[in-house]
Design a protein around this motif. Structure first.
Motif, PDB file in Angstrom:
ATOM      1  N   SER A   1      10.060  -2.415   8.394  1.00 12.79           N
ATOM      2  CA  SER A   1      11.446  -2.419   7.867  1.00 12.79           C
ATOM      3  C   SER A   1      11.927  -3.887   7.598  1.00 12.79           C
ATOM      4  O   SER A   1      13.005  -3.880   6.480  1.00 12.79           O
ATOM      5  CB  SER A   1      12.161  -1.841   9.181  1.00 12.79           C
ATOM      6  N   PHE A   2      11.667  -4.859   8.316  1.00 13.57           N
ATOM      7  CA  PHE A   2      12.021  -6.226   8.057  1.00 13.57           C
ATOM      8  C   PHE A   2      11.367  -6.506   6.354  1.00 13.57           C
ATOM      9  O   PHE A   2      12.267  -7.190   5.573  1.00 13.57           O
ATOM     10  CB  PHE A   2      11.275  -7.147   8.882  1.00 13.57           C
ATOM     11  N   ILE A   3      10.085  -6.249   6.049  1.00 14.31           N
ATOM     12  CA  ILE A   3       9.631  -6.514   4.799  1.00 14.31           C
ATOM     13  C   ILE A   3      10.459  -5.560   3.565  1.00 14.31           C
ATOM     14  O   ILE A   3      10.613  -6.346   2.726  1.00 14.31           O
ATOM     15  CB  ILE A   3       8.173  -6.041   4.651  1.00 14.31           C
TER      16      ILE A   3
ATOM     17  N   LEU B   1      13.596  -7.358   3.357  1.00 16.29           N
ATOM     18  CA  LEU B   1      13.515  -8.525   2.338  1.00 16.29           C
ATOM     19  C   LEU B   1      13.205  -8.432   1.156  1.00 16.29           C
ATOM     20  O   LEU B   1      13.845  -9.298   0.273  1.00 16.29           O
ATOM     21  CB  LEU B   1      12.409  -9.438   3.386  1.00 16.29           C
ATOM     22  N   ILE B   2      12.509  -7.693   0.924  1.00 13.83           N
ATOM     23  CA  ILE B   2      12.154  -7.358  -0.766  1.00 13.83           C
ATOM     24  C   ILE B   2      13.338  -6.932  -1.509  1.00 13.83           C
ATOM     25  O   ILE B   2      13.562  -7.236  -2.613  1.00 13.83           O
ATOM     26  CB  ILE B   2      10.832  -6.326  -0.896  1.00 13.83           C
ATOM     27  N   ARG B   3      13.962  -5.723  -0.987  1.00 10.75           N
ATOM     28  CA  ARG B   3      15.089  -5.340  -1.533  1.00 10.75           C
ATOM     29  C   ARG B   3      16.376  -6.477  -1.807  1.00 10.75           C
ATOM     30  O   ARG B   3      16.982  -6.247  -2.823  1.00 10.75           O
ATOM     31  CB  ARG B   3      15.754  -4.096  -0.792  1.00 10.75           C
ATOM     32  N   THR B   4      16.464  -7.226  -0.896  1.00  8.18           N
ATOM     33  CA  THR B   4      17.446  -8.351  -1.213  1.00  8.18           C
ATOM     34  C   THR B   4      17.020  -9.410  -1.802  1.00  8.18           C
ATOM     35  O   THR B   4      17.864 -10.235  -2.232  1.00  8.18           O
ATOM     36  CB  THR B   4      17.923  -8.777   0.097  1.00  8.18           C
TER      37      THR B   4
ATOM     38  N   GLU C   1      14.664   3.202  -5.208  1.00  3.71           N
ATOM     39  CA  GLU C   1      15.926   4.330  -4.518  1.00  3.71           C
ATOM     40  C   GLU C   1      15.429   4.824  -3.174  1.00  3.71           C
ATOM     41  O   GLU C   1      16.493   5.049  -2.565  1.00  3.71           O
ATOM     42  CB  GLU C   1      15.605   5.469  -5.901  1.00  3.71           C
ATOM     43  N   MET C   2      14.385   4.844  -2.760  1.00  3.60           N
ATOM     44  CA  MET C   2      14.192   5.508  -1.248  1.00  3.60           C
ATOM     45  C   MET C   2      14.440   4.509  -0.238  1.00  3.60           C
ATOM     46  O   MET C   2      13.964   3.348  -0.397  1.00  3.60           O
ATOM     47  CB  MET C   2      12.699   5.759  -1.153  1.00  3.60           C
ATOM     48  N   SER C   3      15.117   4.967   0.915  1.00  2.00           N
ATOM     49  CA  SER C   3      15.552   4.029   1.982  1.00  2.00           C
ATOM     50  C   SER C   3      14.337   3.769   2.745  1.00  2.00           C
ATOM     51  O   SER C   3      13.155   4.800   2.547  1.00  2.00           O
ATOM     52  CB  SER C   3      16.531   5.032   2.575  1.00  2.00           C
ATOM     53  N   PHE C   4      14.258   2.896   3.546  1.00  2.00           N
ATOM     54  CA  PHE C   4      13.067   2.934   4.509  1.00  2.00           C
ATOM     55  C   PHE C   4      12.741   4.087   5.506  1.00  2.00           C
ATOM     56  O   PHE C   4      11.831   4.419   5.350  1.00  2.00           O
ATOM     57  CB  PHE C   4      13.289   1.557   5.381  1.00  2.00           C
ATOM     58  N   THR C   5      13.904   4.699   5.775  1.00  2.00           N
ATOM     59  CA  THR C   5      13.714   5.942   6.714  1.00  2.00           C
ATOM     60  C   THR C   5      13.055   7.173   5.730  1.00  2.00           C
ATOM     61  O   THR C   5      12.022   7.720   6.083  1.00  2.00           O
ATOM     62  CB  THR C   5      14.975   6.440   6.974  1.00  2.00           C
ATOM     63  N   GLU C   6      13.441   7.151   4.419  1.00  2.00           N
ATOM     64  CA  GLU C   6      12.915   8.091   3.536  1.00  2.00           C
ATOM     65  C   GLU C   6      11.545   7.762   3.239  1.00  2.00           C
ATOM     66  O   GLU C   6      10.453   8.823   3.103  1.00  2.00           O
ATOM     67  CB  GLU C   6      13.444   8.177   2.064  1.00  2.00           C
ATOM     68  N   ILE C   7      10.958   6.592   3.258  1.00  2.00           N
ATOM     69  CA  ILE C   7       9.859   5.958   2.872  1.00  2.00           C
ATOM     70  C   ILE C   7       8.841   6.485   3.963  1.00  2.00           C
ATOM     71  O   ILE C   7       7.746   7.021   3.730  1.00  2.00           O
ATOM     72  CB  ILE C   7       9.661   4.231   2.706  1.00  2.00           C
ATOM     73  N   THR C   8       9.140   6.199   5.291  1.00  2.00           N
ATOM     74  CA  THR C   8       8.295   6.448   6.350  1.00  2.00           C
ATOM     75  C   THR C   8       8.167   8.236   6.615  1.00  2.00           C
ATOM     76  O   THR C   8       7.200   8.623   7.063  1.00  2.00           O
ATOM     77  CB  THR C   8       9.009   5.803   7.775  1.00  2.00           C
TER      78      THR C   8
ATOM     79  N   HIS D   1       0.859  -1.271   0.067  1.00  2.00           N
ATOM     80  CA  HIS D   1       0.164  -0.012   0.222  1.00  2.00           C
ATOM     81  C   HIS D   1       0.809   1.320   0.157  1.00  2.00           C
ATOM     82  O   HIS D   1       0.581   2.243  -0.916  1.00  2.00           O
ATOM     83  CB  HIS D   1      -0.953  -0.072   1.450  1.00  2.00           C
ATOM     84  N   ILE D   2       1.743   1.246   0.936  1.00  2.00           N
ATOM     85  CA  ILE D   2       2.553   2.404   1.251  1.00  2.00           C
ATOM     86  C   ILE D   2       3.613   2.775  -0.145  1.00  2.00           C
ATOM     87  O   ILE D   2       3.562   3.823  -0.615  1.00  2.00           O
ATOM     88  CB  ILE D   2       3.655   2.380   2.229  1.00  2.00           C
TER      89      ILE D   2
END
Length: 353
Positions: free
Chosen positions: A341-343, A346-349, A298-305, A262-263
């Motif tokens: 963040s785990f998801i 997981l997806i990025r790797t 491209e966005m890090s998880f911090t940037e996403i949140t 969703h996000i």
């Protein structure tokens, strides 16, 4: 979802469009290019994407029923999204074509995301035991209702979920904040990827997942029964993205997976429209963001949140101004963000392209 433009007349196009309303060109989505193309007819059922180096393609066979606007690979009858269908509705039943079309709109948006994320997918021919396939089922002749769910790669979507009134009734009865066709697809595909990316990825990955979501070895049927028998509670809010996520670690994973989709899908839409939020005076929390990069890659998880939270405040407020329910009626605590963040990691790797 990104914005699209007609290559013939520059009219703004949307993902489900089948023809340009300005110039009349037939449209076809080419997943390899992540592009919706205006098409020129070449004869023999082939179409040439305008201004593209790609060879002529055929429209997916399901285009004949208005259920798909994607282009198939050369020599294939079905596009990549429709090739995973195992059971479609009985189209001789009045109303079923329209119901199927609704299902395919949601399913194609799911596949757009899966392909953008580069996630692995194996069909039932490649993996007869656990390959991915979709069954769209109605009630049995004896009246037994079809159940939405997942089992060893087979995702079943009950046809009654296409009925807005019935789906809303079920949402209220089950105490859910959110229930949509697209949400079902995103949740159930989370179960498939738990199998692929967690269960089948080795003991280290499984142990890491259990450290975040809990021990999945607890009895699933008993856990669900206990969940439905338990009195209403709000104790879950600090650690789970939904009440249903509390029922079992598998459901927690699938619910969290769905919310991650969703996000990033919504953030891509904000990026496409160059949406920025800057609420003067807002300090707790600060309501300021501008999505500048592709959230899929491209966005890090911090940037996403940091992009997501101000966006939800703004759009929830817009919805309330129209007398509508909140667009995102969920609170993302630190515990939930740890799971998201785990998801994300997981997806990025797990990209395969």
């Amino acid at each position: 979802m990104k914005l699209f433009f007609c290559q013939s007349c520059q009219q703004v196009l949307f993902f489900e469009n089948t023809a340009c309303e300005r110039c009349g060109h037939t449209l076809g989505y080419l997943p390899q290019a992540t592009e919706l193309y205006a098409l020129d007819a070449m004869g023999d059922g082939l179409w040439q994407p305008l201004g593209a180096p790609h060879a002529p393609r055929a429209l997916c066979a399901n285009n004949a029923c208005g259920a798909c606007n994607w282009l198939a690979e050369p020599g294939q009858a079905y596009c990549v999204a429709c090739s995973f269908n195992r059971t479609i509705p009985n189209l001789s039943v009045p109303g079923n074509i329209a119901r199927w079309q609704k299902l395919e709109v949601a399913k194609h948006r799911l596949f757009y995301t899966l392909l953008r994320l580069g996630l692995p997918m194996r069909n039932r021919r490649e993996d007869p035991q656990n390959g991915l396939a979709f069954d769209f089922l109605d009630s049995q002749p004896d009246g037994t209702p079809a159940m939405t769910g997942h089992m060893n790669g087979i995702i079943t979507i009950a046809m009654n979920e296409t009925d807005d009134a019935q789906r809303e009734k079920m949402r209220l009865e089950m105490g859910e904040y959110y229930r949509t066709l697209l949400g079902h697809f995103r949740h159930e595909i989370g179960h498939y990827y738990w199998n692929v990316l967690i269960r089948d990825a080795g003991p280290d990955r499984l142990a890491a997942c259990r450290a975040v979501f809990g021990d999945d070895r607890q009895d699933y049927a008993a856990s669900l029964q206990a969940h439905y028998n338990a009195p209403p509670s709000t104790d879950w809010r600090g650690s789970y993205v939904s009440h249903y996520a509390t029922s079992h670690p598998w459901e927690d994973f699938a619910e969290t997976w769905a919310h991650y989709l969703h996000i990033i899908s919504t953030l891509e839409t904000a990026w496409a429209y160059r949406i920025s939020i800057d609420a003067a005076g807002a300090q707790a929390p600060p309501l300021r963001t501008s999505v500048q990069r592709d959230p899929y890659t491209e966005m890090s998880f911090t940037e996403i949140t940091e992009g997501w939270l101000p966006l939800t405040y703004a759009v929830n407020s817009l919805n309330r101004s129209m007398g509508l329910p909140d667009f995102y009626p969920f609170v993302l605590t630190s515990g939930i963000l740890r799971k998201l963040s785990f998801i994300h990691d997981l997806i990025r790797t797990s990209r395969v392209d």
